[in-house]
Design an enzyme around this catalytic site. Structure first.
Site, PDB file in Angstrom:
ATOM      1  N   ALA A 131       0.860   3.828  -0.396  1.00  0.00           N
ATOM      2  CA  ALA A 131      -0.125   4.620   1.263  1.00  0.00           C
ATOM      3  C   ALA A 131       0.567   4.896   2.720  1.00  0.00           C
ATOM      4  O   ALA A 131       0.643   5.891   3.498  1.00  0.00           O
ATOM      5  CB  ALA A 131      -1.011   5.560   0.936  1.00  0.00           C
ATOM      6  N   CYS A 132       0.679   3.628   3.022  1.00  0.00           N
ATOM      7  CA  CYS A 132       1.140   3.333   3.870  1.00  0.00           C
ATOM      8  C   CYS A 132       3.073   2.998   4.076  1.00  0.00           C
ATOM      9  O   CYS A 132       3.558   2.890   3.263  1.00  0.00           O
ATOM     10  CB  CYS A 132       0.651   1.837   4.521  1.00  0.00           C
ATOM     11  N   GLY A 133       3.710   3.967   5.251  1.00  0.00           N
ATOM     12  CA  GLY A 133       5.224   3.510   5.961  1.00  0.00           C
ATOM     13  C   GLY A 133       5.526   3.480   6.333  1.00  0.00           C
ATOM     14  O   GLY A 133       6.990   2.704   5.166  1.00  0.00           O
TER      15      GLY A 133
ATOM     16  N   ARG B  75       5.869   1.460   2.757  1.00  0.00           N
ATOM     17  CA  ARG B  75       7.205   1.706   2.037  1.00  0.00           C
ATOM     18  C   ARG B  75       8.567   1.940   2.080  1.00  0.00           C
ATOM     19  O   ARG B  75       9.421   1.598   1.677  1.00  0.00           O
ATOM     20  CB  ARG B  75       6.836   3.439   1.873  1.00  0.00           C
TER      21      ARG B  75
ATOM     22  N   ASN C 228       0.598  -1.243  -0.172  1.00  0.00           N
ATOM     23  CA  ASN C 228      -0.175  -0.309  -0.005  1.00  0.00           C
ATOM     24  C   ASN C 228       1.019   1.521   0.258  1.00  0.00           C
ATOM     25  O   ASN C 228       1.763   1.359   0.817  1.00  0.00           O
ATOM     26  CB  ASN C 228      -0.375  -0.102   1.524  1.00  0.00           C
TER      27      ASN C 228
END
Length: 143
Positions: free
Chosen positions: A12-14, A17, A10
């Site tokens: 949008a997920c730190g 990432r 995802n």
């Protein structure tokens, strides 16, 4: 050496990432599956959860709206019902799952991925928050 790595990601997920960046820090370009856009099948999801050694409930994200709205914290929901909700609302699938020839893990925290990477880290790595995980020699920094 041929290496195959899949990450259920995802962007949008730190944590997701950071996990992806740790994979790329080995020089490997993984197969990136944005599971919110392309959710796994029920069979794939069951396999991911099983291979990671988790229960269905352990693979369920709890801090998102569908979890609260559906009252999934209640213990009466069966695994099949929880899987159904995870497939209907992929945001309920915890992430990132990573699959390599060395195993499958739910990489929370992101450095869990180091357990299953087939190649060493190529250099220093810092998480987005600035925490150093890997030193300049590619070795894990002890916390």
């Amino acid at each position: 050496m041929s290496t195959s790595i899949k990450i259920y990601h995802n962007p949008a997920c730190g944590t997701s990432r950071n996990t992806l960046a740790l994979i790329k820090n080995t020089g490997i370009e993984p197969e990136i599956i944005e599971y919110l856009k392309n959710p796994p099948s029920k069979e794939q999801l069951v396999q991911l959860i099983h291979d990671a050694g988790l229960s269905v409930r352990e693979a369920l994200r709890q801090n998102v709206e569908p979890y609260i709205n559906l009252q999934l914290e209640q213990s009466h929901w069966s695994d099949d019902a929880l899987l159904y909700f995870m497939l209907q609302y992929p945001i309920l699938i915890n992430r990132p799952f990573v699959v390599t020839e060395k195993g499958t893990r739910l990489c929370r925290p992101s450095e869990v991925v180091l357990e299953i990477l087939p190649l060493p880290q190529l250099g220093a790595f810092y998480k987005e928050d600035g925490e150093q995980i890997i030193d300049e020699h590619g070795q894990r920094v002890s916390g």
